[in-house]
Design a protein around this motif. Structure first.
Motif, PDB file in Angstrom:
ATOM      1  N   SER A   1       2.346   1.782  -3.905  1.00  0.00           N
ATOM      2  CA  SER A   1       1.677   1.606  -5.202  1.00  0.00           C
ATOM      3  C   SER A   1       0.417   2.414  -5.443  1.00  0.00           C
ATOM      4  O   SER A   1      -0.239   2.197  -6.444  1.00  0.00           O
ATOM      5  CB  SER A   1       1.307   0.132  -5.372  1.00  0.00           C
ATOM      6  N   SER A   2       0.059   3.304  -4.565  1.00  0.00           N
ATOM      7  CA  SER A   2      -1.248   3.921  -4.746  1.00  0.00           C
ATOM      8  C   SER A   2      -1.364   4.587  -6.121  1.00  0.00           C
ATOM      9  O   SER A   2      -0.658   5.537  -6.424  1.00  0.00           O
ATOM     10  CB  SER A   2      -1.498   4.940  -3.631  1.00  0.00           C
ATOM     11  N   TYR A   3      -2.269   4.058  -6.955  1.00  0.00           N
ATOM     12  CA  TYR A   3      -2.419   4.533  -8.323  1.00  0.00           C
ATOM     13  C   TYR A   3      -2.747   6.029  -8.340  1.00  0.00           C
ATOM     14  O   TYR A   3      -3.554   6.465  -7.535  1.00  0.00           O
ATOM     15  CB  TYR A   3      -3.550   3.755  -9.003  1.00  0.00           C
TER      16      TYR A   3
ATOM     17  N   ILE B   1       0.812  -1.222   0.000  1.00  0.00           N
ATOM     18  CA  ILE B   1       0.000   0.000   0.000  1.00  0.00           C
ATOM     19  C   ILE B   1       0.845   1.270   0.000  1.00  0.00           C
ATOM     20  O   ILE B   1       0.458   2.268  -0.581  1.00  0.00           O
ATOM     21  CB  ILE B   1      -1.035   0.034   1.148  1.00  0.00           C
TER      22      ILE B   1
ATOM     23  N   THR C   1       3.838   5.077  -8.288  1.00  0.00           N
ATOM     24  CA  THR C   1       4.477   3.824  -7.903  1.00  0.00           C
ATOM     25  C   THR C   1       5.895   4.134  -7.479  1.00  0.00           C
ATOM     26  O   THR C   1       6.529   5.040  -8.017  1.00  0.00           O
ATOM     27  CB  THR C   1       4.460   2.785  -9.044  1.00  0.00           C
TER      28      THR C   1
END
Lengths: 397, 338
Positions: B82-84, B79, B87
C-alpha cells in the motif's frame, strides 16, 4: 422512558436520553458502543429505540471502546451514518484510533460524557479525558446544558458530513453534572431535522465498483504533506462551522458561536469556562454585576479548531482574565486551556493579566463561594498588576 | 544447499481428498485450469522473494473475486501492498491499525448490511474479509477477533501465520513454534529459543461455534481454493488459518517456500483440515508422518535443534507433533460417525 415525547415543547428529560433522541432524529445507521459510566444511558436508550423498531439502525455491542472506534471507522467508510459515545477510560482506550479516524476523514459523531481519568479510578466529571485527546484532529465542541447537548449532536452530523469538512466531531458534555441530570429540553420535530440534515453522501466509500485503498503507508516523502492537508481541512472547517450554525439557527432558532460571551462587552474582569461550569458562572456574574462590578464571562464552545480570532476579540478590552481548567498538564503548564490561551495571546500588544485556576477535578463541586473567591483573587491580581501562580481551587492542604 | 534439496525431493505424496467426497453440497471443485485468471492482489508489491504469504493472499483473492472488500491489519501485507501513492489492491481495501482488522471488518459488514436493508445501496452479495498476521490475530488482535466471531458477522477472517512478527524483524509471537529461534526468543547457551507451544488459533475460533474454520496452505492451492469458497458461502463468520512460509524470517532458501509448505503437512506440523459446523475433517490425511527433522533441517530458525545438545527436546517436539496429529485423526473419525 415512559410515554411519547412531544416535539417542539420543552419537556423534562435526562440529558443522556436527549442525546440519544438526537441520534435517533439524525436517523443514524450505526451505533457501536461499549458501556462506560457516565455515558451508558445514551447507548442504552439507543439500544432500546432500535430494539423497539423505532430506528432502523444496527446496534453493534462491541467488546471494547477500541473496537467501538474501529467498527465506526469501518461503518463510516462503508457509507453509513455512525454514532458512538464514551467517557474517560473509554476515550483513552480509543486514543490510537481517534487519530486515524480523522486522518481518514471519516465523519463519525461521538458524544463524550467528560469524566476524570484513572488513577485513582474516579467516575465523576472533569475534562482530563478530552484534554488528553485534544490533538486527535477531531472537531471538538463543548455543551453547557441539556438543550445544547441535543442541538450540538444533531448539528455535528451536518458538519461532519459536509464534504468540505468530512471529519469526525466530538460533542463534549459534563458527565453526571449533565449526563444524569433532568433538564428542560425541546426536541425538534423530525421533519425539520430531515431538512437540516440531508442523507449522508460520503466523500469516499468502500465501493466494489470504484475500488480505492484507504489508509495506505505514508513514507517520509509523503507524510508531511498528508499531515499538512489534514491540518488545512481542520482549519478550513471554521467557515463551514459558522455556516452550519447559521443554518441551525434558521431551522431551530437557537444560535451557537465558537466563543460565547456573557455581559462581557464592558467587563474589566473576565472569566473563561468550558462546559457546564459556564451556567454557574453566569449566575455569579449576575450577582457581582448587581453590586456594580464590571465582570463578565467567556465560554469556549469550539475547542478544535481553536477560534483564535474570536477569542482575541472577546478578551481584547479586559484587564484580567481568570481561566478555569478542569484538567492538569502534569509537569508542564498547570492547565491545558490556560496554556493555550496564553499562547494565543502572546504576540498581541494588549494582553490581559491571566490568572489560572484548576477546578472541579474528579467531580469536586465548584460552589458559588469558589467562584466569588476566584473573581476576588483575579480582581486583586489585576490591581497588583501581577498574576499569582496557578492554583488548585478547593484543595485541602 | 544440495543436501537440503535432496531431503525435499520425494516421489510419494499423500493424496488430497477432494472436498466433494462426503460433501455433496460442495459444487465448487477447482482444478488448476479452472482457477480464475484475474488477480485482485496484483503484481508489483514489495514482498520478499519467496514470500508464501503474498502468494496465499493472491490465491485467496482470486477465489473471492471482485465483489470483495478487505480490512487489513498493520503488518507485512499492509506495508508491502500500500505504500502511497501505489497500491497492489484492485478491490476496495482499508487499513486502520494493528489490532483491529476484525473490528474494522465488522463495521464494513454491518455498514453494508444496514445500507442495503434501508435501500440506500443496491442489494448484492459482497464478501467482507478481515486479514492479519499471526501477531495481529493471535496476540494483539485476539480480542477484536473474538468479538467479531461472537457477534456473528457474516464475513471471513484470514490469519496469515508466518509464526513471528516478521514486519518488525522476526520477534516471537503466540504462534511461534516451540524451539524456534527468533530475535526475542533467541536460541542461546541456556535457551532453546521459543519456550512455549503454538497458540491453537483454529481451535479457539471453532470454540466460538462459528460455521466454518479451516487451515489452508498455498502449497496446496486447490485445497485452499475450495476452502476459501466454502468460507465465502458460510452462513456466519468463517476463519481461515493460512500456513504462510516466510523465507526471510525462517532463514529458509526462497525457492523452498512451496516445498516447506508440503513438508509441514507431510510431517504433521501443519495439518490441513476444516471444521464445518463443529465437525472436523482432515482434507489431506497423512497416515504416515514424515520425520520432523525433514521439516526442521532446511530452516535456520530450527538448526540448533538438530545438534546433539537438543536431542531430548527434539524427541519431545516430535512426540507432541505426532500426538496432536493423532488427536486430529481421532476427532475426525469421531465426527465422521456423528
Amino acid at each position: 422512558m415512559s410515554g411519547p415525547i412531544v416535539a417542539g415543547k420543552p419537556v423534562g428529560m435526562e440529558v443522556s436520553i436527549a442525546i440519544a433522541e438526537a441520534a435517533k432524529l439524525a436517523d443514524v445507521d450505526i451505533v457501536a458502543a461499549y458501556p462506560i459510566t457516565p455515558q451508558t444511558h445514551i447507548v442504552e436508550h439507543l439500544a432500546e429505540i432500535v430494539a423497539d423498531g423505532d430506528l432502523d439502525a444496527e446496534f453493534i455491542p462491541v467488546e471494547s471502546e477500541h473496537s467501538a472506534m474501529s467498527v465506526c471507522c469501518g461503518t463510516s467508510a462503508a457509507g453509513a451514518r455512525t454514532f458512538t459515545a464514551t467517557s474517560s477510560q473509554g476515550l483513552a482506550l480509543m486514543h490510537e484510533i481517534l487519530f486515524i479516524a480523522s486522518a481518514l476523514r471519516l465523519p463519525i459523531v461521538m458524544a463524550v460524557a467528560n469524566r476524570a481519568l484513572s488513577g485513582p479510578i474516579n467516575i465523576w466529571n472533569d475534562h482530563s479525558d478530552v484534554m488528553a485527546n485534544r490533538d486527535a484532529g477531531w472537531v471538538q465542541v463543548f455543551a453547557e446544558n441539556g438543550q445544547e447537548s441535543l442541538d450540538l449532536t444533531i448539528w455535528a452530523f451536518r458538519l461532519a458530513e459536509d464534504k468540505r469538512v468530512s471529519l469526525p466531531v466530538m460533542v463534549n458534555f459534563d458527565g453526571f453534572m449533565l449526563s444524569h441530570v433532568v433538564e428542560p429540553v425541546t426536541l425538534p420535530d423530525a421533519e425539520t431535522v430531515r431538512k437540516f440534515l440531508p442523507p449522508f453522501e460520503p466523500l469516499q466509500r468502500l465501493d466494489v465498483d470504484a475500488p480505492r485503498s484507504l489508509g495506505p503507508v505514508g513514507i517520509p516523502d509523503i507524510y508531511t504533506e498528508a499531515k499538512k492537508a489534514q491540518l488545512q481541512v481542520l482549519l478550513d472547517s471554521y467557515g463551514p462551522i459558522l455556516e452550519t450554525w447559521g443554518a441551525f439557527e434558521k431551522a431551530f432558532g437557537r444560535r451557537y458561536r465558537p466563543v460565547e460571551t456573557y455581559r462581557a462587552d464592558d467587563a474589566e474582569i473576565l472569566m473563561l469556562t468550558m462546559g457546564g461550569l459556564g451556567e454557574t458562572a453566569m449566575s455569579v456574574v449576575d450577582e457581582r454585576r448587581a453590586k456594580g462590578e464590571k465582570v463578565g464571562l467567556v465560554r469556549i464552545r469550539l475547542w478544535r479548531p481553536f477560534p483564535f480570532d474570536e477569542f482575541r476579540k472577546a478578551v481584547a478590552k479586559c484587564k484580567a482574565l481568570a481561566v478555569l481548567d478542569r484538567a492538569i498538564s502534569f509537569g508542564g503548564p498547570m492547565g491545558p486551556v490556560a496554556s493555550e490561551v496564553k499562547a494565543a495571546l502572546y504576540a498581541d500588544a494588549h494582553r490581559p493579566l491571566i490568572v489560572e485556576f484548576v477546578v472541579g477535578l474528579g467531580g469536586r463541586d465548584v460552589t458559588f463561594a469558589d467562584f466569588h473567591r476566584m473573581w476576588d483573587e483575579t480582581a486583586a491580581a489585576a490591581r497588583a498588576g501581577k498574576a499569582p501562580a496557578p492554583r488548585m481551587v478547593g484543595l485541602r492542604e | 544447499m544440495s543436501a537440503q534439496r535432496e531431503t525435499t525431493t520425494r516421489s510419494e505424496r499423500p493424496a488430497l481428498t477432494p472436498l466433494t467426497r462426503g460433501n455433496p453440497a460442495a459444487l465448487d471443485v477447482f482444478s488448476a485450469r479452472l482457477l480464475p485468471r484475474e488477480d485482485y492482489f496484483s503484481a508489483g508489491h514489495r514482498a520478499c522473494q519467496g514470500c508464501a504469504e503474498a502468494l496465499a493472499v493472491r490465491l485467496i483473492h482470486k477465489v473471492l473475486g471482485r465483489n470483495t472488500i478487505v480490512a487489513t491489519a498493520t503488518g507485512c501485507m499492509e506495508i508491502i501492498s500500500s505504500s502511497y501513492p501505489d497500491t497492489a489492491w484492485k478491490i476496495p481495501w482499508m487499513h486502520v491499525a494493528f489490532e483491529n482488522a476484525a473490528a474494522v471488518g465488522s463495521g464494513i459488514e454491518a455498514g453494508l448490511r444496514v445500507l442495503m436493508r434501508k435501500g440506500r445501496l443496491p442489494k448484492r452479495r459482497i464478501t467482507v474479509v478481515a486479514m492479519g498476521g499471526d501477531g495481529a490475530t493471535a496476540d494483539i488482535g485476539l480480542q477484536a477477533l473474538s468479538g467479531m466471531l461472537e457477534r456473528g458477522h457474516k464475513m471471513i477472517y484470514v490469519c496469515y501465520d508466518n509464526e513471528a512478527y516478521m514486519n518488525t524483524g522476526i520477534q516471537r509471537s503466540g504462534t511461534t513454534p516451540f524451539g524456534a529461534s527468533t530475535t526475542t526468543s533467541p536460541a542461546g547457551r541456556v535457551s532453546i529459543g521459543q519456550q512455549t507451544w503454538k497458540k491453537p488459533m483454529p481451535a479457539i475460533c471453532a470454540a466460538h461455534g462459528i460455521p466454518y474454520v479451516a487451515t489452508v496452505n498455498p502449497s496446496y492451492p486447490l485445497d485452499l481454493a475450495e476452502k476459501v469458497r466454502r468460507a465465502q458461502k458460510a452462513n456466519g463468520p468463517a476463519y481461515l488459518h493460512v500456513y504462510a512460509a516466510c523465507p526471510t524470517g525462517w532463514r529458509l532458501a526462497p525457492d523452498l517456500a512451496i516445498e516447506i509448505g508440503r513438508l509441514a503437512v507431510e510431517t504433521g506440523v501443519a495439518p490441513l483440515y476444516e471444521i464445518v459446523d463443529g465437525r472436523l475433517r482432515l482434507t489431506c490425511p497423512t497416515p504416515k508422518l514424515r520425520p520432523l527433522v525433514e521439516y526442521l533441517r532446511p530452516q535456520g530458525r530450527f538448526r540448533h535443534l538438530l545438534s546433539e545438545d537438543h536431542k531430548d527436546e527434539l524427541a519431545v517436539i516430535q512426540a507432541r507433533v505426532a500426538a496432536e496429529y493423532a488427536e486430529l485423526e481421532r476427532r475426525a473419525a469421531e465426527d465422521a460417525r456423528r
